[in-house]
Design a protein around this motif. Structure first.
Motif, PDB file in Angstrom:
ATOM      1  N   LEU A  78     -11.329 -13.861  -2.706  1.00 19.59           N
ATOM      2  CA  LEU A  78      -9.971 -13.600  -2.251  1.00 19.59           C
ATOM      3  C   LEU A  78      -9.001 -13.771  -3.410  1.00 19.59           C
ATOM      4  CD1 LEU A  78      -9.715 -15.546   1.143  1.00 19.59           C
ATOM      5  CD2 LEU A  78     -10.363 -13.171   0.778  1.00 19.59           C
ATOM      6  N   ASN A  79      -7.999 -12.932  -3.448  1.00 19.51           N
ATOM      7  CA  ASN A  79      -6.887 -13.105  -4.378  1.00 19.51           C
ATOM      8  C   ASN A  79      -5.643 -12.620  -3.652  1.00 19.51           C
ATOM      9  OD1 ASN A  79      -5.113 -13.379  -6.465  1.00 19.51           O
ATOM     10  ND2 ASN A  79      -6.214 -12.071  -7.905  1.00 19.51           N
ATOM     11  N   MET A  80      -4.975 -13.553  -2.968  1.00 19.37           N
ATOM     12  CA  MET A  80      -3.864 -13.196  -2.107  1.00 19.37           C
ATOM     13  C   MET A  80      -2.596 -13.959  -2.491  1.00 19.37           C
ATOM     14  SD  MET A  80      -5.167 -11.009   0.069  1.00 19.37           S
ATOM     15  CE  MET A  80      -3.701 -10.913   1.119  1.00 19.37           C
ATOM     16  N   ARG A  81      -1.462 -13.253  -2.492  1.00 16.60           N
ATOM     17  CA  ARG A  81      -0.149 -13.895  -2.589  1.00 16.60           C
ATOM     18  C   ARG A  81       0.431 -13.889  -1.179  1.00 16.60           C
ATOM     19  NH1 ARG A  81       3.673 -12.409  -7.496  1.00 16.60           N
ATOM     20  NH2 ARG A  81       4.407 -14.505  -6.898  1.00 16.60           N
ATOM     21  N   LEU A  82       0.842 -15.053  -0.727  1.00 18.95           N
ATOM     22  CA  LEU A  82       1.206 -15.222   0.668  1.00 18.95           C
ATOM     23  C   LEU A  82       2.578 -15.843   0.824  1.00 18.95           C
ATOM     24  CD1 LEU A  82      -2.137 -17.022   1.144  1.00 18.95           C
ATOM     25  CD2 LEU A  82      -1.725 -14.903   2.380  1.00 18.95           C
ATOM     26  N   LYS A  83       3.288 -15.400   1.847  1.00 17.32           N
ATOM     27  CA  LYS A  83       4.503 -16.083   2.289  1.00 17.32           C
ATOM     28  C   LYS A  83       4.630 -15.869   3.785  1.00 17.32           C
ATOM     29  CE  LYS A  83       7.621 -12.426   0.491  1.00 17.32           C
ATOM     30  NZ  LYS A  83       8.822 -12.251  -0.377  1.00 17.32           N
ATOM     31  N   GLN A  84       5.657 -16.461   4.374  1.00 19.27           N
ATOM     32  CA  GLN A  84       5.723 -16.497   5.829  1.00 19.27           C
ATOM     33  C   GLN A  84       5.828 -15.113   6.470  1.00 19.27           C
ATOM     34  OE1 GLN A  84       5.133 -19.134   7.626  1.00 19.27           O
ATOM     35  NE2 GLN A  84       4.991 -20.486   5.854  1.00 19.27           N
ATOM     36  N   ASP A  85       6.487 -14.181   5.821  1.00 19.93           N
ATOM     37  CA  ASP A  85       6.692 -12.873   6.450  1.00 19.93           C
ATOM     38  C   ASP A  85       5.784 -11.783   5.902  1.00 19.93           C
ATOM     39  OD1 ASP A  85       7.854 -12.793   3.967  1.00 19.93           O
ATOM     40  OD2 ASP A  85       9.693 -11.772   4.609  1.00 19.93           O
ATOM     41  N   GLY A  86       4.720 -12.158   5.187  1.00 23.22           N
ATOM     42  CA  GLY A  86       3.806 -11.136   4.711  1.00 23.22           C
ATOM     43  C   GLY A  86       2.935 -11.597   3.565  1.00 23.22           C
ATOM     44  N   ALA A  87       2.168 -10.658   3.020  1.00 21.54           N
ATOM     45  CA  ALA A  87       1.245 -10.992   1.947  1.00 21.54           C
ATOM     46  C   ALA A  87       0.757  -9.715   1.271  1.00 21.54           C
ATOM     47  CB  ALA A  87       0.056 -11.763   2.495  1.00 21.54           C
ATOM     48  N   THR A  88       0.181  -9.896   0.085  1.00 22.51           N
ATOM     49  CA  THR A  88      -0.434  -8.785  -0.626  1.00 22.51           C
ATOM     50  C   THR A  88      -1.569  -9.326  -1.477  1.00 22.51           C
ATOM     51  OG1 THR A  88      -0.047  -6.941  -2.165  1.00 22.51           O
ATOM     52  CG2 THR A  88       1.191  -8.964  -2.563  1.00 22.51           C
ATOM     53  N   GLY A  89      -2.633  -8.551  -1.611  1.00 23.45           N
ATOM     54  CA  GLY A  89      -3.747  -9.014  -2.423  1.00 23.45           C
ATOM     55  C   GLY A  89      -5.024  -8.266  -2.096  1.00 23.45           C
ATOM     56  N   SER A  90      -6.151  -8.849  -2.512  1.00 25.32           N
ATOM     57  CA  SER A  90      -7.423  -8.153  -2.373  1.00 25.32           C
ATOM     58  C   SER A  90      -8.522  -9.064  -1.838  1.00 25.32           C
ATOM     59  CB  SER A  90      -7.864  -7.591  -3.729  1.00 25.32           C
ATOM     60  OG  SER A  90      -8.099  -8.644  -4.662  1.00 25.32           O
ATOM     61  N   VAL A  91      -9.507  -8.436  -1.217  1.00 24.65           N
ATOM     62  CA  VAL A  91     -10.706  -9.103  -0.718  1.00 24.65           C
ATOM     63  C   VAL A  91     -11.906  -8.353  -1.290  1.00 24.65           C
ATOM     64  CG1 VAL A  91     -12.042  -9.782   1.311  1.00 24.65           C
ATOM     65  CG2 VAL A  91      -9.535  -9.740   1.423  1.00 24.65           C
ATOM     66  N   THR A  92     -12.827  -9.065  -1.911  1.00 25.51           N
ATOM     67  CA  THR A  92     -14.005  -8.447  -2.505  1.00 25.51           C
ATOM     68  C   THR A  92     -15.261  -8.977  -1.834  1.00 25.51           C
ATOM     69  OG1 THR A  92     -12.928  -8.209  -4.661  1.00 25.51           O
ATOM     70  CG2 THR A  92     -15.322  -8.103  -4.628  1.00 25.51           C
ATOM     71  N   ARG A 230       6.910 -19.776  -5.335  1.00 29.40           N
ATOM     72  CA  ARG A 230       7.365 -18.695  -6.200  1.00 29.40           C
ATOM     73  C   ARG A 230       7.426 -17.402  -5.389  1.00 29.40           C
ATOM     74  NH1 ARG A 230       4.169 -17.717 -11.706  1.00 29.40           N
ATOM     75  NH2 ARG A 230       4.728 -19.950 -11.856  1.00 29.40           N
ATOM     76  N   ASP A 231       8.620 -16.947  -5.112  1.00 27.77           N
ATOM     77  CA  ASP A 231       8.802 -15.765  -4.263  1.00 27.77           C
ATOM     78  C   ASP A 231       8.293 -14.508  -4.969  1.00 27.77           C
ATOM     79  OD1 ASP A 231       9.492 -14.377  -2.008  1.00 27.77           O
ATOM     80  OD2 ASP A 231      11.627 -14.243  -2.491  1.00 27.77           O
ATOM     81  N   PHE A 232       7.985 -13.492  -4.191  1.00 27.92           N
ATOM     82  CA  PHE A 232       7.537 -12.207  -4.732  1.00 27.92           C
ATOM     83  C   PHE A 232       7.981 -11.104  -3.780  1.00 27.92           C
ATOM     84  CE2 PHE A 232       4.254 -14.032  -2.078  1.00 27.92           C
ATOM     85  CZ  PHE A 232       3.801 -12.976  -1.299  1.00 27.92           C
ATOM     86  N   PRO A 233       8.190  -9.891  -4.292  1.00 27.77           N
ATOM     87  CA  PRO A 233       8.685  -8.807  -3.439  1.00 27.77           C
ATOM     88  C   PRO A 233       7.606  -8.257  -2.521  1.00 27.77           C
ATOM     89  CG  PRO A 233       8.260  -7.996  -5.656  1.00 27.77           C
ATOM     90  CD  PRO A 233       8.065  -9.483  -5.709  1.00 27.77           C
ATOM     91  N   LEU A 234       8.028  -7.861  -1.334  1.00 19.84           N
ATOM     92  CA  LEU A 234       7.155  -7.192  -0.375  1.00 19.84           C
ATOM     93  C   LEU A 234       7.875  -5.966   0.159  1.00 19.84           C
ATOM     94  CD1 LEU A 234       5.549  -9.957   1.897  1.00 19.84           C
ATOM     95  CD2 LEU A 234       4.345  -8.389   0.367  1.00 19.84           C
ATOM     96  N   ALA A 235       7.208  -4.839   0.144  1.00 23.57           N
ATOM     97  CA  ALA A 235       7.813  -3.614   0.674  1.00 23.57           C
ATOM     98  C   ALA A 235       6.718  -2.720   1.229  1.00 23.57           C
ATOM     99  CB  ALA A 235       8.583  -2.879  -0.425  1.00 23.57           C
ATOM    100  N   GLU A 236       7.004  -2.069   2.333  1.00 20.46           N
ATOM    101  CA  GLU A 236       6.032  -1.138   2.897  1.00 20.46           C
ATOM    102  C   GLU A 236       5.841   0.039   1.953  1.00 20.46           C
ATOM    103  OE1 GLU A 236       6.110  -0.237   7.072  1.00 20.46           O
ATOM    104  OE2 GLU A 236       7.612  -1.796   7.430  1.00 20.46           O
ATOM    105  N   PRO A 237       4.639   0.592   1.886  1.00 18.13           N
ATOM    106  CA  PRO A 237       4.391   1.727   1.001  1.00 18.13           C
ATOM    107  C   PRO A 237       5.175   2.952   1.444  1.00 18.13           C
ATOM    108  CG  PRO A 237       2.528   1.356   2.457  1.00 18.13           C
ATOM    109  CD  PRO A 237       3.443   0.194   2.638  1.00 18.13           C
TER     110      PRO A 237
END
Length: 252
Positions: A78-92, A230-237
């Protein structure tokens, strides 16, 4: 469109699991007070340290969670960046890698054509039609319908509270361990059981007492936790990058 969805493989990959060994450096023996310049957590008892770490994690707004999980279904990364309203990352998994993106309740799965055309039955190769259909899904964000059985399972990988609760909990009596460093930050270990059979948690001795690494008992994986708060941006594609199949993921 006929596409073979690796549903059984997804189910194995998304069954609740937990995760890159960190840099380990011993503290200098000449230090008169090992707690000098720390947050003082190292002076507490093992149960108190564990509680401090849990409280800090519960109050955090964001975190990166990366590592390896070993379960009956195989080994997963797993390599996921997470916060309360969403997340982004990968699962191998053993056979493939897929990306996940969640913004609010909207969940997207992105993978290559091989992921979509793969069949779990080794004696059944993808047909030409399957391959052509999978090519259309290649590297696209496929929206996972909330009514699809995979939605809840896949969303679990993007739920910060769920992952932290499931992946950093110790089992057995908490025992205080040695001092270390993880990613250049001094830590104190708390073990589940005398030999760490219930897991080993490294808690930061600098700044907030965040958990920085969790090693599951029995060699079942190591999770590294970093970039706390550490906050990070989240946006729908964009529409051009997205495929929406309505009530179900594409499947045979």
């Amino acid at each position: 469109m006929t596409v073979r969805t690796p549903s059984s493989r997804i189910r194995r990959a998304v069954t609740p699991l937990a995760l890159c060994a960190g840099l380990t450096v011993g503290l200098t023996a000449c230090a008169a007070d090992p707690d000098e310049g720390t947050n003082g957590v190292g002076k507490l008892s093992a149960p108190e340290i564990e509680q401090k770490a849990q409280t800090a994690a519960d109050a955090a707004k964001a975190v990166r969670l990366a590592g390896t999980l070993v379960s009956k279904g195989g080994t997963f990364k797993l390599n996921m960046r997470l916060k309360q309203d969403g997340a982004t990352g990968s699962v191998t998994t053993k056979n493939s890698t897929f990306e996940l993106l969640r913004v609010g309740d909207a969940l997207y799965l992105k993978a290559d054509a091989g992921f979509w055309s793969h069949d779990d039955k080794a004696d059944e190769a993808p047909t030409e039609a399957d391959t052509e259909a999978a090519d259309k899904l290649d590297d696209m964000y496929v929206k996972v319908p909330q009514g699809d059985p995979s939605y809840k399972q896949l969303r679990g990988f993007t739920d910060m509270d769920l992952l932290l609760d499931g992946l950093i909990g110790l089992h057995g009596e908490a025992v205080k361990g040695d001092r270390d460093q993880i990613g250049g930050v001094r830590t104190v270990k708390v073990k589940g059981g005398e030999d760490g059979e219930g897991g080993t948690l490294d808690v930061a001795l600098e700044g907030s007492p965040f958990p920085l690494q969790f090693a599951r008992g029995g060699g079942a994986g190591v999770v590294v936790l970093s970039e706390w708060d550490r906050d990070f941006p989240l946006a729908e594609p964009s529409t051009e990058e997205t495929l929406d199949y309505g009530k179900q993921l594409p499947r045979t």
